[in-house]
Design an enzyme around this catalytic site. Structure first.
Site, PDB file in Angstrom:
ATOM      1  N   LYS A  35      24.787  -4.527 -70.664  1.00 30.64           N
ATOM      2  CA  LYS A  35      25.311  -4.037 -71.933  1.00 30.64           C
ATOM      3  C   LYS A  35      24.166  -3.970 -72.934  1.00 30.64           C
ATOM      4  O   LYS A  35      23.489  -4.970 -73.183  1.00 30.64           O
ATOM      5  CB  LYS A  35      26.423  -4.944 -72.446  1.00 30.64           C
ATOM      6  CG  LYS A  35      26.899  -4.540 -73.839  1.00 30.64           C
ATOM      7  CD  LYS A  35      28.159  -5.271 -74.226  1.00 30.64           C
ATOM      8  CE  LYS A  35      28.524  -4.931 -75.665  1.00 30.64           C
ATOM      9  NZ  LYS A  35      29.766  -5.591 -76.074  1.00 30.64           N
ATOM     10  N   LYS A  49      27.051  -0.201 -69.872  1.00 35.69           N
ATOM     11  CA  LYS A  49      27.593   0.206 -71.168  1.00 35.69           C
ATOM     12  C   LYS A  49      26.489   0.345 -72.190  1.00 35.69           C
ATOM     13  O   LYS A  49      25.665  -0.568 -72.265  1.00 35.69           O
ATOM     14  CB  LYS A  49      28.595  -0.857 -71.618  1.00 35.69           C
ATOM     15  CG  LYS A  49      29.198  -0.616 -72.962  1.00 35.69           C
ATOM     16  CD  LYS A  49      30.053  -1.799 -73.333  1.00 35.69           C
ATOM     17  CE  LYS A  49      30.480  -1.631 -74.784  1.00 35.69           C
ATOM     18  NZ  LYS A  49      31.078  -2.841 -75.282  1.00 35.69           N
TER      19      LYS A  49
HETATM   20  C1  PBG Z   1      32.128  -6.479 -78.322  1.00 35.78           C
HETATM   21  C2  PBG Z   1      32.401  -5.145 -77.726  1.00 35.78           C
HETATM   22  C3  PBG Z   1      31.890  -3.961 -78.225  1.00 35.78           C
HETATM   23  C4  PBG Z   1      32.414  -2.938 -77.457  1.00 35.78           C
HETATM   24  C5  PBG Z   1      33.242  -3.506 -76.482  1.00 35.78           C
HETATM   25  N1  PBG Z   1      33.209  -4.886 -76.657  1.00 35.78           N
HETATM   26  C6  PBG Z   1      31.013  -3.696 -79.403  1.00 35.78           C
HETATM   27  C7  PBG Z   1      29.839  -4.529 -79.632  1.00 35.78           C
HETATM   28  O1  PBG Z   1      29.248  -5.092 -78.718  1.00 35.78           O
HETATM   29  O2  PBG Z   1      29.475  -4.641 -80.803  1.00 35.78           O
HETATM   30  C8  PBG Z   1      32.109  -1.493 -77.701  1.00 35.78           C
HETATM   31  C9  PBG Z   1      33.036  -0.491 -77.130  1.00 35.78           C
HETATM   32  C10 PBG Z   1      32.933   0.851 -77.753  1.00 35.78           C
HETATM   33  O3  PBG Z   1      32.044   1.133 -78.587  1.00 35.78           O
HETATM   34  O4  PBG Z   1      33.795   1.677 -77.410  1.00 35.78           O
HETATM   35  N2  PBG Z   1      32.255  -7.578 -77.538  1.00 35.78           N
END
Ligand code: PBG
Length: 331
Positions: free
Chosen positions: A201, A255
């Site tokens: 991520k 992601k």
């Molecule tokens: C946070 C989380 C995020 C997303 C999923 N879980 C955002 C972040 O890490 O700030 C993003 C998903 C998206 O942008 O559609 N745990």
């Protein structure tokens, strides 16, 4: 040795629709989709999210209808994210451990309405519950602490599993959390609860609309670069995936999605495990903006991008376009 032009004319295979269908290497179906849903307090609520046009937050009493819609469309799984009221957010994110929090009530509502016709995936991370918007506990210097956060994530995952979650998906990027959650689930007898690890991520600029949706955007101080990955790194993603698999992840996720298809491909080729990708909120918003501006055609953009995930090696994709894509694929 392959024939050369003119003995070989690759356009022969593309000359008619039946032939293109026959030669098609990748097939996208509704069963490849996971639909992220935002849950909010209240009853009878549908709250549109301005930066995610076409996506709403739903109150618990209306969330089961979305899950039923998913079942009817052939979408096998929904992913839940709570918009926790400000009054319940705290530095220690204690609301994450409340067995009656928004997330747990939504899980039960879906289970009551749909039985086991649909998988429920839950997000394991503290950011929807912290008053500072970070995914973990923050120390006096502003650093997101690892091990103390992992202890809470285990408790959070157990609360979700007890409420009926089928897949817990840690999105926090703390070290060691997959192993700790797996041990916790085993210890509590949740032997069949899967872990889909957000293994690679990235600290991405594509998460803005999501943070609006869960209400953390205005709260977040600083960035998440001390735990989410540097977009410049690929080798490090393979190390993250290797660790999470060794710790007991059933599947791994990359992601954001489209800008990181090279990572999907590398993970798939190296590990030969189920790989998922999250086409995140900013990617959805880009497609919607392009369609609204007349720069592209929404339905074609959606199906082309989702097919690209399959071609890259994904078993499935989390996408806010899931219901639209499923409707298109179902004809
Ligand atoms: C946070 C989380 C995020 C997303 C999923 N879980 C955002 C972040 O890490 O700030 C993003 C998903 C998206 O942008 O559609 N745990």
């Amino acid at each position: 040795m392959a024939a050369a032009y003119p003995a070989l004319r690759l356009r022969r295979a593309r000359a008619s629709a039946w032939s293109r269908a026959l030669y098609r290497e990748t097939v996208l179906t509704p069963a490849d989709l996971i639909w992220p849903l935002f849950v909010t307090e209240g009853s009878g609520e549908e709250q549109p999210i301005a930066t995610l046009p076409g996506v709403s937050r739903w109150s618990v009493d209306r969330i089961a209808a979305r899950a039923k819609e998913a079942v009817a469309l052939g979408i096998p799984c929904v992913a839940l994210f709570p918009n926790t009221p400000a009054a319940l957010r705290s530095p220690d994110a204690r609301e994450a451990l409340n067995p009656d929090n928004l997330m747990c009530r939504a899980i039960r509502a879906i289970r009551d309405a749909c039985g086991y016709d649909i998988g429920v995936l839950t997000d394991v991370a503290l950011d929807p519950y912290t008053s500072h918007g970070q995914d973990g506990l923050v120390d006096a210097a502003g650093y997101v602490v690892n091990d103390g956060t992992v202890e809470l994530l285990v408790e959070q995952a157990l609360v979700q599993a007890a409420a009926g979650a089928d897949i817990v998906a840690p999105s926090d990027m703390m070290d060691g959390r997959v192993g700790a959650i797996r041990a916790g689930l085993e210890g509590a007898g949740h032997l069949n609860v899967q872990i889909m690890s957000y293994a690679a991520k990235y600290a991405s600029a594509f998460y803005g609309p999501f943070r609006d949706a869960v209400g953390s955007r205005g709260l977040l101080q600083g960035d998440k670069k001390s735990y989410q990955m540097d977009p410049a790194n690929g080798e490090e993603a393979l190390r993250e995936v290797a660790l999470d698999l060794a710790e007991g992840a059933d599947s791994v996720m990359v992601k954001p999605g489209l800008p990181y298809l090279d990572i999907v491909r590398r993970v798939k080729e190296r590990f030969e495990v189920p790989v998922f990708a999250y086409q995140v909120s900013g990617e959805y918003a880009m497609i919607e903006a392009a369609a609204a501006a007349g720069a592209g055609e929404r339905e074609a953009l959606v199906l082309e991008t989702l097919t690209a995930f399959k071609r890259a090696g994904c078993s499935g994709v989390l996408t806010y376009h899931a219901p639209l894509a499923a409707r298109l694929l179902n004809g």
